[in-house]
Write an enzyme that holds these catalytic residues in place. Structure first.
Site, mmCIF file in Angstrom:
data_model
loop_
_atom_site.group_PDB
_atom_site.id
_atom_site.type_symbol
_atom_site.label_atom_id
_atom_site.label_comp_id
_atom_site.label_asym_id
_atom_site.label_seq_id
_atom_site.Cartn_x
_atom_site.Cartn_y
_atom_site.Cartn_z
ATOM 1 N N LYS A 155 0.867 -1.189 0.000
ATOM 2 C CA LYS A 155 0.000 0.000 0.000
ATOM 3 C C LYS A 155 0.895 1.228 0.000
ATOM 4 O O LYS A 155 1.571 1.498 1.012
ATOM 5 C CB LYS A 155 -0.913 -0.005 1.227
ATOM 6 C CG LYS A 155 -1.893 -1.173 1.248
ATOM 7 C CD LYS A 155 -2.692 -1.182 2.542
ATOM 8 C CE LYS A 155 -3.640 -2.394 2.572
ATOM 9 N NZ LYS A 155 -4.361 -2.492 3.869
ATOM 10 N N GLU A 221 9.633 -0.010 -12.938
ATOM 11 C CA GLU A 221 9.041 -1.346 -13.037
ATOM 12 C C GLU A 221 7.574 -1.300 -13.480
ATOM 13 O O GLU A 221 6.659 -1.642 -12.711
ATOM 14 C CB GLU A 221 9.204 -2.103 -11.709
ATOM 15 C CG GLU A 221 10.680 -2.330 -11.378
ATOM 16 C CD GLU A 221 10.932 -3.158 -10.122
ATOM 17 O OE1 GLU A 221 9.950 -3.568 -9.465
ATOM 18 O OE2 GLU A 221 12.114 -3.389 -9.809
ATOM 19 N N HIS A 293 15.857 -4.270 -14.449
ATOM 20 C CA HIS A 293 16.240 -4.489 -13.056
ATOM 21 C C HIS A 293 16.509 -5.975 -12.797
ATOM 22 O O HIS A 293 15.868 -6.830 -13.397
ATOM 23 C CB HIS A 293 15.135 -4.016 -12.115
ATOM 24 C CG HIS A 293 14.874 -2.547 -12.192
ATOM 25 N ND1 HIS A 293 13.893 -1.916 -11.437
ATOM 26 C CD2 HIS A 293 15.451 -1.557 -12.930
ATOM 27 C CE1 HIS A 293 13.895 -0.616 -11.706
ATOM 28 N NE2 HIS A 293 14.819 -0.389 -12.627
ATOM 29 N N GLU A 340 18.763 -0.882 -12.072
ATOM 30 C CA GLU A 340 18.624 -1.038 -10.612
ATOM 31 C C GLU A 340 18.942 -2.485 -10.301
ATOM 32 O O GLU A 340 18.423 -3.394 -10.946
ATOM 33 C CB GLU A 340 17.194 -0.710 -10.161
ATOM 34 C CG GLU A 340 16.967 -0.908 -8.664
ATOM 35 C CD GLU A 340 15.503 -0.796 -8.278
ATOM 36 O OE1 GLU A 340 14.869 0.232 -8.609
ATOM 37 O OE2 GLU A 340 14.987 -1.747 -7.644
#
Length: 545
Positions: A155, A221, A293, A340
């Protein structure tokens, strides 16, 4: 006479017994020591990576509360960052897609100037007072726990940031000499599900007014947007969003020739391959390099054994080749970056990702990524939430920082070929080696020097044999081992270089990183569970001159 004869017999028996014991010891020691031979090809550069190949990130979670951006004014953190140049500094991560620029009309009174004297004054004036630094560090420990909980629950709260945060970030990059890449929010969407650029344009306008030279990313992402925010963006639309941003940058006098990197997609799996292909088909022309990534394991269920498993380390090669093949098929010649990366996703593995054992994954990733053709690798993170950072809560360097620093000083961008041959047939290969030209910016070594770096994933010492023509070369060894002994050694948060524990002299001074010269013709011995850099100072490699 009888007693004398008995005495002689006893002495002979004792000598034979000792010899037998010595022989047994030798046999045991031979079994314990791994012997490998390494072939080195000094005639050809296999790859050439960016001089900023090893780069670092600051996680965007630092901006969740703007006051924590003041940590970037720590003299200690600046000292550590400056030692890693040349490098990119990526500001991004999950939180970047939940943050909005909210100008409040606050500006630094002194404008940064290209003059080094003026810049030096600005950098000094912005330094964080010790009392404030200590308070912020204590509060950041609590903030990190809150952010980790947010990550675990999935969240994500929206965050607003002002000019002040941008000023602090740019000052840190500028004062440290790092090339800043700022990650923009891609989850600001229109009713047609195209990217809403209004907030980004506001930020760009502010940065341009301040003459902040930086590059850009859009989104983090995108394969997980649906999971994190309930928004699905396909590859084609993502590419169009980048084209839109590229057009905005083209209209700027300052940013028309700036870098734009993306899509910062997770490692190839299922629909992510289609997402990357669709993105490249519609947006490849807009980007300077294609970013993705990579993490080896899930930080919540991994183990110490995973960090030392050659099979786990080898999974990286499969992923790199998949991304390179996809990129080359759609956009030939496009550079590919690890935008990343670290050991374990989910914020890292507690008790592993920030300890000595993490260095095996990190150093092998650097070696393999350069060997296979990635241009830049951006380490998650220099500072930010999680447990895969390069500095601890007190901003003191962790083992992976020291490893990164040695890599920067000793390893050049030219990749050469090194091949391991195990002398014991059928033996697994727990020794992994990589070869580069030595960093030519180092004035300590002659032209043509090469740097061999090696990892020993086994508890037993290894002997490394070099080719005959290199056997008498002078070698400078930099051997990194855990600062602790025994079963807990791999969990150490300190590291020894050639037997000396590494730590800062003070907040502004790093210790000398001195090698140990091996006598010409001496065998290279690599202790169990260690990694090392060996500078072959007399290699005279023609491609390294």
């Amino acid at each position: 006479m009888k007693s004398a004869s008995t005495a002689v017999s006893t002495v002979v028996a004792l000598v034979l017994f000792r010899a037998l014991c010595a022989e047994v010891k030798i046999v045991i020691s031979v079994e314990d020591v791994q012997s490998i031979r390494v072939d080195l090809d000094l005639s050809n550069v296999v790859r050439r990576v960016d001089e900023r190949f090893l780069s670092v990130a600051i996680d965007a979670s630092l901006i969740a509360e703007e006051k924590f951006m003041n940590l970037l004014n720590s003299p200690k953190l600046r000292t550590l960052a400056k030692a890693l140049i040349p490098a990119f500094l990526r500001f991004g991560g999950t939180k970047q897609d939940f943050m909005k620029f909210n100008p409040r009309g606050r500006y630094f009174q002194a404008r940064e100037n290209s003059s080094s004297a003026v810049l030096g004054n600005v950098c000094k004036r912005l330094e964080l007072p010790p009392l404030l630094e200590n308070r912020l560090k204590q509060e950041w420990v609590l903030q990190s726990k809150t952010l980790l909980q947010e990550e675990l629950e999935g969240k994500y709260k929206n965050t607003k940031f002002s000019e002040y945060a941008v000023d602090l970030l740019y000052a840190f990059a500028n004062c440290s000499g790092l090339d800043l890449i700022f990650g923009l929010n891609a989850l600001l969407r229109t009713s047609e599900n195209t990217w809403d650029s209004a907030n980004a344009e506001l930020l760009l306008k502010y940065c341009e007014s301040r003459e902040y030279v930086m590059s850009w990313e859009l989104g983090n992402e995108p394969n997980s947007y649906e999971k994190k925010a309930g928004i699905r963006v396909d590859g084609y639309q993502l590419g169009q969003d980048f084209v839109h941003l590229h057009q905005i940058l083209q209209e700027s006098a300052l940013y028309s020739s700036t870098g734009l990197y993306g899509p910062d997609i997770g490692q190839p799996r299922d629909h992510r391959k289609n997402l990357l292909t669709g993105f490249l088909e519609s947006g490849a022309e807009a980007i300077t390099a294609c970013t993705w990534h990579h993490y080896y394991v899930n930080g919540r269920d991994t183990s110490l054994e995973d960090f030392l498993d050659p099979h786990v380390l080898d999974t990286l090669a499969t992923k790199i080749n998949e991304v390179l093949e996809t990129t080359e098929s759609v956009s030939p010649g496009k550079k590919v970056w690890l935008g990343e990366t670290s050991s374990a996703y989910g914020g890292g593995a507690i008790g592993l990702s920030d300890t000595f054992v993490a260095g095996f994954m990190w150093l092998d990733k650097l070696g393999l990524a350069a060997k296979l053709g990635l241009d830049v690798v951006i380490r998650q993170v220099l500072i930010g939430s999680g447990t895969y950072h390069l500095v601890d809560d007190n901003l003191d360097p962790l083992p992976d920082y020291w490893l990164s620093l040695l890599y920067k000083r000793l390893v050049g961008p030219e990749v050469l070929k090194a091949e391991v041959h195990t002398l014991n047939s059928g033996q697994k290969k727990p020794i992994r080696v990589y070869l580069h030209c030595t960093n030519r910016k180092s004035t300590l070594y002659r032209e043509g020097a090469v740097t061999l770096f090696a990892l020993n994933l086994n508890k037993n010492e290894a002997t490394i044999g070099l080719p005959a023509h290199m056997a008498n070369s002078t070698i400078e060894a930099f051997v990194l081992q855990s600062a602790e002994a025994g079963e807990q050694s791999l969990y150490s948060r300190s590291v020894k270089l050639n037997g000396q524990v590494l730590k800062m002299v003070d907040d502004r001074t790093l210790p000398p990183l001195e090698g140990r010269e091996l006598p010409p013709g001496a065998h290279i011995t690599l202790p169990g569970f260690s990694f090392a850099f060996y500078v072959l100072t007399d290699a005279r490699a023609p491609v390294c001159k």
